[in-house]
Enzyme design. Structure first.
Site, mmCIF file in Angstrom:
data_model
loop_
_atom_site.group_PDB
_atom_site.id
_atom_site.type_symbol
_atom_site.label_atom_id
_atom_site.label_comp_id
_atom_site.label_asym_id
_atom_site.label_seq_id
_atom_site.Cartn_x
_atom_site.Cartn_y
_atom_site.Cartn_z
ATOM 1 N N TRP A 114 -3.979 5.803 -4.709
ATOM 2 C CA TRP A 114 -3.365 6.939 -3.781
ATOM 3 C C TRP A 114 -2.474 7.703 -4.895
ATOM 4 C CZ3 TRP A 114 -5.777 8.132 0.087
ATOM 5 C CH2 TRP A 114 -5.905 7.227 1.153
ATOM 6 N N LYS A 140 -6.871 10.618 -3.103
ATOM 7 C CA LYS A 140 -7.071 9.148 -3.835
ATOM 8 C C LYS A 140 -7.828 9.306 -4.970
ATOM 9 C CE LYS A 140 -8.262 4.690 -2.219
ATOM 10 N NZ LYS A 140 -8.801 3.681 -1.258
ATOM 11 N N THR A 168 1.006 -0.959 0.099
ATOM 12 C CA THR A 168 0.034 0.077 0.004
ATOM 13 C C THR A 168 0.865 1.023 -0.103
ATOM 14 O OG1 THR A 168 -1.735 1.262 1.253
ATOM 15 C CG2 THR A 168 -0.298 0.071 2.493
ATOM 16 N N GLU A 178 -4.657 -2.851 4.880
ATOM 17 C CA GLU A 178 -4.288 -3.463 6.630
ATOM 18 C C GLU A 178 -5.134 -4.215 7.096
ATOM 19 O OE1 GLU A 178 -3.709 -0.568 5.336
ATOM 20 O OE2 GLU A 178 -1.759 0.596 6.059
HETATM 21 P P1 AMP Z 1 -6.107 1.528 0.612
HETATM 22 O O1 AMP Z 1 -5.115 0.645 1.728
HETATM 23 O O2 AMP Z 1 -5.395 1.852 -0.600
HETATM 24 O O3 AMP Z 1 -7.383 0.660 0.426
HETATM 25 O O4 AMP Z 1 -6.878 2.528 1.267
HETATM 26 C C1 AMP Z 1 -7.429 2.828 2.838
HETATM 27 C C2 AMP Z 1 -7.852 4.002 3.055
HETATM 28 O O5 AMP Z 1 -9.131 4.443 1.781
HETATM 29 C C3 AMP Z 1 -8.641 4.182 4.176
HETATM 30 O O6 AMP Z 1 -7.978 4.662 5.335
HETATM 31 C C4 AMP Z 1 -9.560 5.409 3.878
HETATM 32 O O7 AMP Z 1 -9.096 6.688 4.062
HETATM 33 C C5 AMP Z 1 -9.982 5.088 2.559
HETATM 34 N N1 AMP Z 1 -11.346 4.469 2.221
HETATM 35 C C6 AMP Z 1 -11.573 3.304 1.991
HETATM 36 N N2 AMP Z 1 -12.922 3.077 1.821
HETATM 37 C C7 AMP Z 1 -13.300 4.227 2.206
HETATM 38 C C8 AMP Z 1 -14.747 4.751 2.186
HETATM 39 N N3 AMP Z 1 -15.907 3.740 1.865
HETATM 40 N N4 AMP Z 1 -15.132 6.127 2.225
HETATM 41 C C9 AMP Z 1 -14.109 6.783 2.548
HETATM 42 N N5 AMP Z 1 -12.778 6.704 2.650
HETATM 43 C C10 AMP Z 1 -12.385 5.116 2.369
#
Ligand code: AMP
Length: 536
Positions: free
Chosen positions: A443, A438, A182, A328
């Site tokens: 990201w 994002k 990530t 995670e």
């Molecule tokens: P990743 O590890 O790339 O999947 O990113 C995780 C991050 O995405 C989380 O810590 C949140 O900040 C954001 N995220 C994931 N799902 C949502 C959601 N439904 N609404 C808002 N932010 C989200």
């Protein structure tokens, strides 16, 4: 006492083979559509396990995949872990330096690559220190002409391999099965290792009625990439329950997705908001399809707006199910299914509830703490950092003690997401503790981008913030202070040109704003909160 029976991914594979041999996997690769029964899928997975053995793959070896959502990637999802090795799903949107880092850090021994993605790896192949072989995933038996050393053809290897394989039944359930990286706020991407046990328990939870309700009679379309958090566990839950899987390949235009939903009678399309925003615009432009098969559109990865949830339901009769997760957390940990009595609420209030990230899923523990570590009130107002623990929550980053110590403290994962929780237990994300952007579910590190921009000879300061975007949810905007002498000469185009060969294409900011000075915080850091308030 109960039997001490290991929780292995192999269980899912055998169940699909025995109970659902006639059920189908649809897969779009390059120009060709494939339809495999689970019986054929099982046989190909056995052949692949034999190929791995013949290539000298040992338990614990890391095997990379660099591929879209298709049946060959699904075969890797099972053959690699079920034979004791670890599948490293490489994010094909990383830029070259990051790709080199994650592949070398994971020490991938073999990488399986979709034919059309070969150029992305060919340009860094000489920097990959551990890769012994590249296996090309292609519809053709013969190896296409490619510029990659030590390459072999997947289909040719499969055709020559025995069709039966005895998957080991005595693996420890805590054996590593897969890994993902990530992107971090600073520094290199961070690795997370999933075990057989964590994937098994997570897939079982995902299938629960009040989570995604995955049934044999479902036809599931994971638009969410198989290179991102194991496609939210959908491939595992789907195969286990005997659902039909619809793997869309690389063509993810709204039209292609709508057609797949209609033709393959999809019940659960799963993806990030960018996909649903595009699909909604397509419908608004007058396109019309039969979506009567759809139970829910499943949204995750970023927040989905209340207005979109409302319009899908009221204008097109499509319900939206909103979930939250992170690499995670395997990833699914929050789901925003309305409680039965919320159905009686006035629709606007119900849509607002659905736009929240939701209730913690069964099997995961959650707490929200303020800066002093005290749990916040369930009043929808007090903010705190969201923390998790449970059997599918990581306890560290792979070979990264420093950053592990920051995120994993006192037996909890500290997510860095700042949230509130209401009286019903629904969590609502307010802000990110960090300033990542994002875009389209992926990201962009604002700090990396700023540092690259500040390498321009005429730039004094650069701060990058997210601006809302209809299609990609967020896009980067660069706020730049130029040297006095260059203020008349340098324009937006010069900055974008400068970035062209330094960052991935989709990292290039949509807008550049020239300022006299960047506002600073009390400790002299760029005040991005202030910038966002003024310009977002
Ligand atoms: P990743 O590890 O790339 O999947 O990113 C995780 C991050 O995405 C989380 O810590 C949140 O900040 C954001 N995220 C994931 N799902 C949502 C959601 N439904 N609404 C808002 N932010 C989200």
């Amino acid at each position: 006492m109960m039997m001490d029976h290991p929780l292995l991914i192999t269980t899912m594979l055998h169940r699909a083979r025995k109970l659902f041999p006639k059920k189908e996997v649809f897969s779009r690769c390059f120009d060709q559509d494939h339809r495999l029964t689970y019986s054929q899928f099982y046989e190909r997975t056995c052949r692949l396990a034999n190929v791995l053995a013949s290539l000298g793959v040992k338990p614990g070896d890391r095997i990379g995949s660099f591929a879209w959502n298709n049946h060959r990637h699904l075969e890797l999802y099972f053959a690699v872990p079920c034979s004791g090795a670890v599948l490293h799903t490489i994010n094909l949107r990383l830029f070259p330096d990051q790709l080199v880092h994650v592949i070398n850090h994971a020490e991938d021994k073999i990488i399986f690559i979709d034919e059309d993605l070969v150029p992305l790896l060919a340009r860094i192949a000489d920097q990959l220190t551990t890769v012994e072989k590249f296996i090309i995933l292609s519809d053709k038996d013969e190896l296409p002409e490619i510029n990659l050393p030590r390459a072999l053809s997947y289909e040719k290897l499969l055709a020559e391999a025995p069709a039966e394989y005895d998957f080991p039944e005595d693996l420890d359930e805590n054996t590593p099965a897969a890994m993902c990286y990530t992107t971090a706020t600073t520094g290199a991407p961070k690795g997370v290792i999933y075990t057989h046990r964590s994937i098994y328990l997570h897939a079982m939870m995902v299938a629960l009625p009040d989570v995604l309700n995955v049934r044999e009679r479902d036809s599931i379309l994971p638009v969410v990439p198989m290179f991102h958090v194991l496609s939210w566990g959908i491939p595992y839950a789907g195969v286990w329950m005997g659902s039909k899987l619809v793997l869309p390949g690389r063509l993810l235009t709204p039209e292609a997705i709508c057609k797949l939903i209609e033709e393959e009678k999809v019940t659960l399309p799963v993806g990030v908001p960018t996909i649903w925003i595009g699909l909604h615009q397509h419908l608004q432009s007058g396109a019309s399809y039969d979506f009567s098969s759809v139970t829910y559109i499943v949204n995750g990865g970023s927040a989905i707006s209340k207005s979109l949830i409302k319009s899908f339901e009221e204008n097109y009769g499509i319900k939206v199910l909103h979930g939250y997760g992170m690499t995670e957390t395997s990833p699914v940990v929050l789901i925003s299914e309305p409680k039965s009595y919320i159905d009686q609420w006035d629709p606007d209030r119900r849509y607002a509830q659905q736009a929240r990230q939701g209730l913690v899923v069964p099997g995961t523990e959650m707490k929200i703490v303020d800066v002093n570590g005290k749990e916040v009130a369930w009043d929808g107002k007090e903010m705190g950092e969201l923390c998790f623990k449970g059997p599918w929550i990581a306890d560290s980053y792979y070979r990264d003690p420093e950053r592990s110590a920051e995120a994993f403290r006192d037996g909890w994962l500290h997510t860095g997401d700042i949230v509130t929780i209401d009286e019903e237990g629904y969590i609502f994300i307010q802000d990110r503790a960090k300033d990542l952007i994002k875009s389209g579910g992926e990201w962009i590190s604002s700090i990396d981008l700023e540092n690259t921009i500040m390498a321009h000879p005429d730039v004094v300061e650069a701060a990058v913030i997210a601006i809302p975007d209809e299609k990609w949810v967020e896009r980067p905007m660069a706020c730049i202070v130029l040297k006095e002498s260059a203020r008349e000469e340098v324009d937006q185009q010069d900055i974008l040109e400068f970035l062209k060969d330094k960052v991935a294409k989709w990292w290039i900011p949509d807008r550049v704003l020239f300022l006299d000075e960047i506002p600073k915080t009390s400790v002299g850091k760029f005040n991005k909160k202030e910038l966002r308030k003024t310009y977002s």
